[in-house]
Design a protein around this motif. Structure first.
Motif, short mmCIF file in Angstrom:
data_model
loop_
_atom_site.label_atom_id
_atom_site.label_comp_id
_atom_site.label_asym_id
_atom_site.label_seq_id
_atom_site.Cartn_x
_atom_site.Cartn_y
_atom_site.Cartn_z
N GLY A 1 72.75 64.98 49.37
CA GLY A 1 72.99 63.49 50.01
C GLY A 1 72.06 62.24 49.33
N PHE A 2 72.13 62.48 48.26
CA PHE A 2 71.03 61.59 47.47
C PHE A 2 71.24 60.03 47.94
N ASP A 3 70.55 59.08 48.25
CA ASP A 3 70.96 57.68 48.41
C ASP A 3 71.26 57.26 46.85
N ILE A 4 70.31 57.82 45.89
CA ILE A 4 70.52 57.23 44.68
C ILE A 4 70.12 58.37 43.62
N TYR A 5 71.04 58.49 42.76
CA TYR A 5 70.73 59.71 41.45
C TYR A 5 70.72 58.83 40.34
N SER A 6 69.52 58.37 39.91
CA SER A 6 69.23 57.56 38.81
C SER A 6 68.93 58.22 37.54
N ARG A 7 68.21 57.73 36.54
CA ARG A 7 67.81 58.34 35.38
C ARG A 7 66.87 57.60 34.75
N THR A 8 66.12 58.25 34.00
CA THR A 8 64.59 57.60 33.42
C THR A 8 65.12 56.84 32.10
N SER A 9 66.25 56.85 31.49
CA SER A 9 66.67 55.96 30.58
C SER A 9 67.31 54.62 30.81
N ASN A 10 67.17 54.41 32.15
CA ASN A 10 67.92 52.95 32.70
C ASN A 10 66.70 52.18 32.08
N GLN A 11 66.99 50.71 32.01
CA GLN A 11 66.12 49.60 31.80
C GLN A 11 65.15 49.37 32.69
N VAL A 12 65.60 49.71 33.87
CA VAL A 12 64.52 49.29 35.08
C VAL A 12 63.52 50.36 34.97
N HIS A 13 63.80 51.44 34.60
CA HIS A 13 62.78 52.40 34.48
C HIS A 13 61.60 52.25 33.44
N TYR A 14 62.17 51.60 32.39
CA TYR A 14 61.43 51.51 30.93
C TYR A 14 60.44 50.34 31.49
N GLU A 15 61.20 49.46 32.21
CA GLU A 15 60.29 48.18 32.68
C GLU A 15 59.19 48.71 33.85
N THR A 16 59.57 49.52 34.65
CA THR A 16 58.63 49.97 35.69
C THR A 16 57.48 50.61 35.16
N ALA A 17 57.97 51.82 34.18
CA ALA A 17 56.79 52.68 33.93
C ALA A 17 55.87 51.98 32.56
N GLN A 18 56.24 50.85 32.02
CA GLN A 18 55.36 50.29 30.91
C GLN A 18 54.58 49.33 31.91
N ALA A 19 55.07 48.74 32.87
CA ALA A 19 54.18 47.92 33.56
C ALA A 19 53.24 48.75 34.47
N PHE A 20 53.45 49.99 34.99
CA PHE A 20 52.43 50.85 35.59
C PHE A 20 51.47 51.35 34.41
N PHE A 21 51.79 51.48 33.43
CA PHE A 21 50.71 51.76 32.24
C PHE A 21 49.99 50.59 32.22
N LYS A 22 50.52 49.34 31.94
CA LYS A 22 49.66 48.42 31.59
C LYS A 22 48.51 47.84 32.73
#
Length: 697
Positions: free
Chosen positions: A91-112
């Motif tokens: 029963g996940f509330d969300i099953y996402s994926r790391t190729s989504n644009q929101v993930h790209y933006e989040t990971a890059q912001a975290f790195f920066k």
């Protein structure tokens, strides 16, 4: 224990390079789902986060093998896994994926954010490069001999036999797992996370702060890593598939998959709750819990917390209840050999029976050590427990109520003692009530502390107690002379069924729904929070309430069903090398000359004492008579030989190897072993006894 306003639960992001098997489910996803269901029944504010991990060298290689692009490759397996999870009822509330644009933006912001704090180390260094495949090799795609325990198949980041943290350059005779060739060193620039600078903080936060509340297997592995000393870790890679490093001088560089993947929990939460995601990751009143398998312990307990600490705004994991591994029919699960029970195939072969797999996997959950799934055990647990105990109790009560009271709940009232039989009924009721409440409290305590095997056992115990109550009171016999007593018995038994319907929901959600249907809208779901908060039996179904028709919760698993599965395993499993088959052999090591070999002094010794090393599941401490002296040798063979087995055995060992300290003890040699293609180690011994000290030439 601190009270939290909400809980963020994550389950390890499965790698999008193949379907799911029961080892994955038992390791992370079923325990997480069980726990989340429990929290939801209590009425807690909880979110359950997961998604596909879609970057890394393995994706490039898998896509190349299938002749598709990396995007097409991950799209395929993301879809397969997402459907399997949904069909199994995770029963996940969300099953996402790391190729989504929101993930790209989040990971890059975290790195920066960390980069702007000048914490990263920028370094040009020689790294291993596979000239045949024309790729730089990630640490896990380099294997070689461990300098610590001589395991010939240690990874470039860790030896899984002795637990030593490694770097690829420490490996002896490294080789590429992609081509089998010896890699070459080639200069490349990368950014490193200074994990060593967080060592003191980790000792305080993890080693001191979680000594009592984290599972022993998790704590021990983390402590061993930290005690060995931490080193900076590269967080970028030379790849054309992944999240680009957000710096102007980083063309062709992407974030290392183990830097970007755990950030996927955060980006998935952003998708789920775009307006208030921060309270699930930045509010100190939120509890963060990671469910993972043991191969992910270091990343979730040491590396990711250090990343969160470096970023500065995020909460840290409160607990990481990692499980050990699940084996299959006495052997390791192996995707490469197709020795697995694939989740999507199980759901096809056993339609409508997903509760059964949940129950069996929970009952053998590898919480503290590796466990073994067998089809015969599956059949036995379903038939003798789910059918004969759980389903039998519910069905007997429902059938008897229809038989004697036309399916209407009989009245609850005082039962005056007018006979020995009534006295027995009252005594049985009192004992059952005490036993039921005791099991409920044990079940909830186990759930709170991630002991799901024990929790499910106590849940099943409610049915055992119910069956005993029926057997002791025998309402079918009393019906001939005392229907008032029969009514009291069945009224209480239906109350027990209602409580079982609530209690089984975290473990057997389909059975819980069936019980709800059979109680026919008795609004007993309103009592769920009360049950889980009070942790005791509650009154649920009112007198004269009309019940629905009985349903059989479970049916027996037939021999033919099991034989089919066992036969499938035999046919589908890639053959193991025998006298008539050729095993896949490792590439030859680099050529040496006779003078190189002549330096090695290999001798035969006799083990005169042996003991298991404390705080290590892999090392044996051996006292060996070398013919010249008695010496201590530490050997990573504890999973293949017991200490008792080793005493008296002749061993072949390198006698002139420089002593090496491990876990505070000096090891004075190295035992030679042979490793088969299943990873089993065997002693290399002479075919007849020889005197200790005999040379090998």
């Amino acid at each position: 224990m601190k009270e939290f306003k909400r809980t963020t639960v994550t389950a390890a992001l499965p790698y999008a390079n193949g379907p799911l098997h029961i080892g994955h489910i038992a390791g992370a996803y079923l325990p997480a789902d069980t726990y989340v269901r429990y929290l939801r029944l209590r009425g807690d504010d909880v979110i359950f986060i997961c998604g596909s991990d879609e970057h890394g060298v393995a994706i490039n290689l898998g896509a190349k093998k299938e002749g598709v692009t990396p995007r097409q490759f991950v799209d395929k397996y993301h879809g397969i896994m997402q459907k399997a999870f949904a069909d199994f009822g995770i029963g996940f509330d969300i099953y996402s994926r790391t190729s989504n644009q929101v993930h790209y933006e989040t990971a890059q912001a975290f790195f920066k954010k960390i980069y702007d704090k000048n914490l990263f180390i920028e370094e040009t260094s020689d790294q291993y490069y596979d000239e045949q495949e024309k790729i730089f090799l990630a640490d896990r795609y380099i294997i070689g001999t461990c300098p610590n325990c001589s395991n010939a198949n240690a990874y470039g980041d860790q030896c899984e036999k002795c637990g030593t943290s490694l770097s690829p350059k420490q490996l002896i005779n490294p080789r590429s797992t992609v081509s089998g060739q010896t890699p070459v060193l080639k200069a490349t620039k990368h950014w490193y996370f200074p994990l060593d600078k967080f060592e003191a903080w980790l000792k305080e936060w993890l080693i001191e702060g979680h000594k009592e509340d984290w599972k022993t297997n998790v704590y021990t592995q983390c402590k061993a890593w930290i005690d060995q000393g931490l080193q900076p870790r590269s967080i970028t890679r030379d790849l054309d598939w992944g999240i680009p490093v957000p710096l102007p001088d980083a063309n062709g560089k992407v974030l290392y998959v183990w830097f970007d993947a755990p950030i996927g929990y955060i980006s998935a939460t952003k998708e789920l709750k775009p307006n208030d995601w921060e309270k699930y990751w930045k509010d100190k009143d939120t509890r963060l819990i990671h469910f993972i398998g043991k191969d992910n312990i270091v990343f979730h307990c040491i590396i990711f917390p250090s990343m969160l600490k470096a970023e500065g705004d995020f909460i840290l994991p409160d607990n990481v209840p990692a499980n050990e591994f699940l084996n299959l029919e006495g052997e390791k699960l192996s995707t490469s050999r197709n020795h697995a029970v694939w989740l999507h195939e199980y759901l096809q072969d056993f339609p409508g029976r997903r509760d059964e797999l949940r129950y069996v996997l929970n009952s053998i959950s590898p919480e503290a050590k590796d466990a073994d799934f067998t089809w015969k055990d599956y059949q036995q647990k379903v038939n003798s427990e789910l059918v004969s105990i759980f389903g039998n109790f519910v069905n007997r009560v429902m059938v008897l109520t229809w038989k004697y009271f036309d399916g209407k709940v009989p009245s609850e009232h005082e039962l005056p003692v007018t006979s020995d039989k009534r006295n027995k009924v009252l005594a049985s009721y009192k004992q059952a009530h005490e036993d039921l409440n005791a099991s409920i409290k044990l079940m909830t305590d186990a759930l709170k502390n991630f002991r799901f095997r024990e929790a499910q056992f106590q849940m099943m115990n409610l049915s055992r107690i119910g069956n005993k109550f029926l057997a002791d009171t025998e309402p079918w016999k009393l019906a001939k002379e005392d229907m008032e007593a029969v009514g009291c018995i069945l009224n209480y038994a239906i109350t027990v069924i209602g409580n079982i319907g609530i209690a089984c929901n975290p473990f057997l959600p389909d059975a819980s729904k069936s019980i709800s249907r059979q109680l026919n809208g008795a609004s007993y779901e309103e009592g769920w929070k009360k049950f889980w908060k009070q942790e005791e039996l509650i009154h649920i179904v009112p007198p004269q309430h009309q019940l629905a028709q009985p349903e059989l919760l479970y049916k027996n698993v037939e021999d033919a069903d099991i034989e089919k599965q066992i036969e499938r395993l035999k046919k589908s499993k890639a053959p193991v090398a025998t006298e008539n088959t050729t095993a896949e052999v490792k590439p030859l090591k680099g050529e040496i000359v006779f003078d190189d070999f002549a330096k090695i002094d290999i001798r035969i010794g006799k083990v005169i004492a042996a003991e298991k090393m404390e705080k290590s599941d892999k090392l044996l401490k051996l006292t060996v008579d070398s013919g010249v002296d008695r010496r201590t040798i530490l050997s990573g063979i504890a999973k293949h030989y017991t200490a008792e087995e080793m005493v008296g055995k002749q061993v072949t060992f390198v006698a002139n190897l420089a002593p090496r300290k491990m876990m505070g003890i000096e090891s004075q040699g190295m035992i030679l072993m042979a490793e088969d293609n299943q990873g089993k180690l065997r002693l290399v011994t002479p075919d007849a006894d020889v005197n200790p000290g005999a040379g090998v030439s």
